[in-house]
Design an enzyme around this catalytic site. Structure first.
Site, PDB file in Angstrom:
ATOM      1  N   LYS A 260       5.033   4.904  -9.845  1.00  0.00           N
ATOM      2  CA  LYS A 260       3.774   4.807  -9.090  1.00  0.00           C
ATOM      3  C   LYS A 260       2.607   4.613 -10.053  1.00  0.00           C
ATOM      4  O   LYS A 260       1.689   3.833  -9.784  1.00  0.00           O
ATOM      5  CB  LYS A 260       3.574   6.053  -8.237  1.00  0.00           C
ATOM      6  CG  LYS A 260       4.626   6.192  -7.128  1.00  0.00           C
ATOM      7  CD  LYS A 260       4.563   7.572  -6.496  1.00  0.00           C
ATOM      8  CE  LYS A 260       5.603   7.766  -5.413  1.00  0.00           C
ATOM      9  NZ  LYS A 260       5.768   9.166  -5.029  1.00  0.00           N
TER      10      LYS A 260
ATOM     11  N   GLU B 142       0.823  -1.223   0.000  1.00  0.00           N
ATOM     12  CA  GLU B 142       0.000   0.000   0.000  1.00  0.00           C
ATOM     13  C   GLU B 142       0.857   1.274   0.000  1.00  0.00           C
ATOM     14  O   GLU B 142       0.538   2.253  -0.667  1.00  0.00           O
ATOM     15  CB  GLU B 142      -0.921  -0.014   1.234  1.00  0.00           C
ATOM     16  CG  GLU B 142      -1.894   1.135   1.311  1.00  0.00           C
ATOM     17  CD  GLU B 142      -2.866   1.177   0.142  1.00  0.00           C
ATOM     18  OE1 GLU B 142      -3.690   0.269   0.034  1.00  0.00           O
ATOM     19  OE2 GLU B 142      -2.776   2.112  -0.660  1.00  0.00           O
TER      20      GLU B 142
HETATM   21  N1  HSE Z   1      10.021  11.425  -3.661  1.00  0.00           N
HETATM   22  C1  HSE Z   1       8.629  11.149  -3.477  1.00  0.00           C
HETATM   23  C2  HSE Z   1       7.805  12.424  -3.677  1.00  0.00           C
HETATM   24  C3  HSE Z   1       8.297  10.604  -2.097  1.00  0.00           C
HETATM   25  O1  HSE Z   1       8.370  13.520  -3.803  1.00  0.00           O
HETATM   26  O2  HSE Z   1       6.589  12.310  -3.727  1.00  0.00           O
HETATM   27  C4  HSE Z   1       8.585   9.116  -1.970  1.00  0.00           C
HETATM   28  O3  HSE Z   1       7.751   8.377  -2.818  1.00  0.00           O
END
Ligand code: HSE
Ligand code: NAP
Length: 429
Positions: A206, A130
């Site tokens: 993501k 998650e």
């Molecule tokens: N580097 C990511 C961001 C956070 O700036 O959203 C870690 O997933």
């Protein structure tokens, strides 16, 4: 209460500390919830002497992975090291040893989820992640469970906090990218090497995870078209504002006629869109399903406690499955192979900022090229004249990207066009 459910943590950095803190603060409630105590038995780190952000008994810390991976009492391995190796090997070892796995590692899921999820399913084990997308925001389980009755049509979101912080600051202060990046680094909001964030790779990983779950097909990083925010200027943001748009780095995944589009790029969205109001380091994900309609998930996409919150949620879920004897229930759902549309076939509107010679017939020549390539113009403004040159801003109607690229190639050949200063996609809806 009978025996504890023992956990092994791999990593005690930002997310590991948050996870440990929450497990300790909420120990009583978690035990009440489950009817069993959940306890951390060992924690793998690189350096046992390093000061820790959270109180921890020194005897829990180890630098030997076997203390966790070969301990038969440990039933849940929580991987919070990050990156591909050694995390990938440790997770495989854990699954082969019959241990359930929880991870926050987007690099690993986006790159190797296709190997790890089936391995967990084959072993009848839980593999939950998650926290790998949008930190504390619940989105993986909602897509897999709560929205399972829907055909998901679209997932669109702000899934990188660093770039959202930078674009928010550029919008509020009228500053340029480089100056805001420096300020963000000084404040600790952007990493010393900000490449993965500002070039869109973090968001692309993501998005690959979200699209795989939303459309039940394996999407990897290579499938995602990626463009970062480094070319966005204060001028583009100001022109966007004048036209009623806000610029955000969006992850966009859609399914249409059995084909999937997955792209991360800066986009102009209507200033009235709910995503336009998502500012600073906050993340938000907009999901459209055929039954539920439009929904939006909003919150903190990173940080010790928000990300720890998602990790602990997974740990509790896995512990419950262990108690009920039904681990492996939430297996891989990528059971189709859907083609991914090449970027050239995607249809969208475009904003273009051009520097041209200021003389009669220039607009007609440019419009002629667009017409010849099948690009229809919605708006043309000539906001800025400097000497014998002028800056013009155009917004097209919906057009295939390939037609727009062909038109740009022709424009580059025109002596009256001094520069194609920027091109930004305009997202409808
Ligand atoms: N580097 C990511 C961001 C956070 O700036 O959203 C870690 O997933
Ligand atoms: P971090 O602060 O760098 O912590 C990493 C931890 O892993 C440290 O405790 C480190 O040990 C340990 N470690 C690293 N390499 C190791 C090795 N080879 N052997 C043993 N231990 C090792 O990382 P993080 O920010 O917590 O991120 C962890 C994961 O969560 C990553 O996958 C990241 O993408 C994901 N994530 C992070 C956030 C966030 O807000 N930070 C948000 C969402 C997801 P030492 O402490 O001894 O150096």
């Amino acid at each position: 209460m009978s025996q504890p459910i023992w956990i092994g943590l791999l990593g005690l950095g930002t997310v590991g500390s948050g996870t440990l803190r929450i497990l300790e603060n909420r120990a009583q409630e978690i035990a009440r919830h489950l009817g069993r105590v959940v306890k951390v038995k060992r924690i793998l780190v690189r350096d046992r002497q390093k000061p820790r952000a959270v109180p921890v008994a020194p005897e829990l810390l180890t630098t030997n992975p076997a203390d966790i991976l070969a301990d038969p009492e440990i039933k849940i391995v929580v991987e919070l090291i990050g990156g591909i190796e050694p995390a990938f090997s440790y997770i495989k070892q854990a699954l082969h040893a019959g241990k359930n796995v929880v991870t926050a590692n987007k690099d690993l899921i986006a790159g190797h989820g296709g190997e790890l999820l089936p391995l967990a399913a084959e072993k009848g084990l839980d593999f939950e992640f998650e926290a790998s997308v949008a930190g504390g925001i619940p989105i993986i389980r909602p897509l897999k469970v709560c929205l399972a009755g829907n055909k998901i049509e679209e997932v669109k979101g702000i899934i990188n906090g660093t770039t959202n912080f930078i674009l928010t600051k550029m919008t509020r202060e009228g500053s340029d990218f480089a100056a805001v990046l420096q300020a963000a680094q000084a404040l600790g909001y952007a990493e010393a090497d900000p490449t993965a964030d500002v070039e869109g790779l973090d968001a692309a990983r993501k998005l690959a995870i979200l699209a795989s779950i939303a459309f039940n097909t394996r999407i990897t990083l290579d499938d995602v078209f990626v463009e970062g925010i480094t070319k966005i200027t204060a001028r583009d943001i100001e022109y966007a504002r004048q036209m009623g748009y806000t610029i955000k780095l969006l992850g966009i995944a859609k399914e249409q006629d059995g084909r999937v589009e997955v792209r991360v790029h800066p986009a102009m969205i209507s200033a009235n869109h709910p995503l336009a109001a998502v500012n600073d380091v906050f993340n938000a994900i907009f999901v459209k399903g055929d039954a539920v309609g439009e929904t939006m998930f909003y919150g903190r996409g990173a940080g010790e406690l928000p990300t720890g919150s998602a990790v602990v949620g997974d740990i509790i879920d896995v512990a419950r499955n262990i108690i009920d004897g039904n681990t492996g229930r939430l297996a891989c759902t990528c059971y189709y192979e859907k083609p991914v549309k090449p970027i050239g076939q995607i249809e969208t509107k475009f904003y273009l900022r051009l520097l041209v010679l200021e003389k009669p017939g220039v607009l007609a020549a440019i419009a002629g090229i667009f017409g010849q390539e099948g690009v229809s113009l919605q708006t043309v403004i000539q906001p800025h004249q400097v000497g014998d040159e002028a800056e013009i801003v155009l917004v097209t109607h919906q057009v295939k990207e390939i037609n727009l690229q062909n038109a740009l190639r022709c424009l580059e050949q025109l002596p009256i066009v001094k520069a194609i200063s920027n091109v930004v996609r305009v997202e409808q809806g």
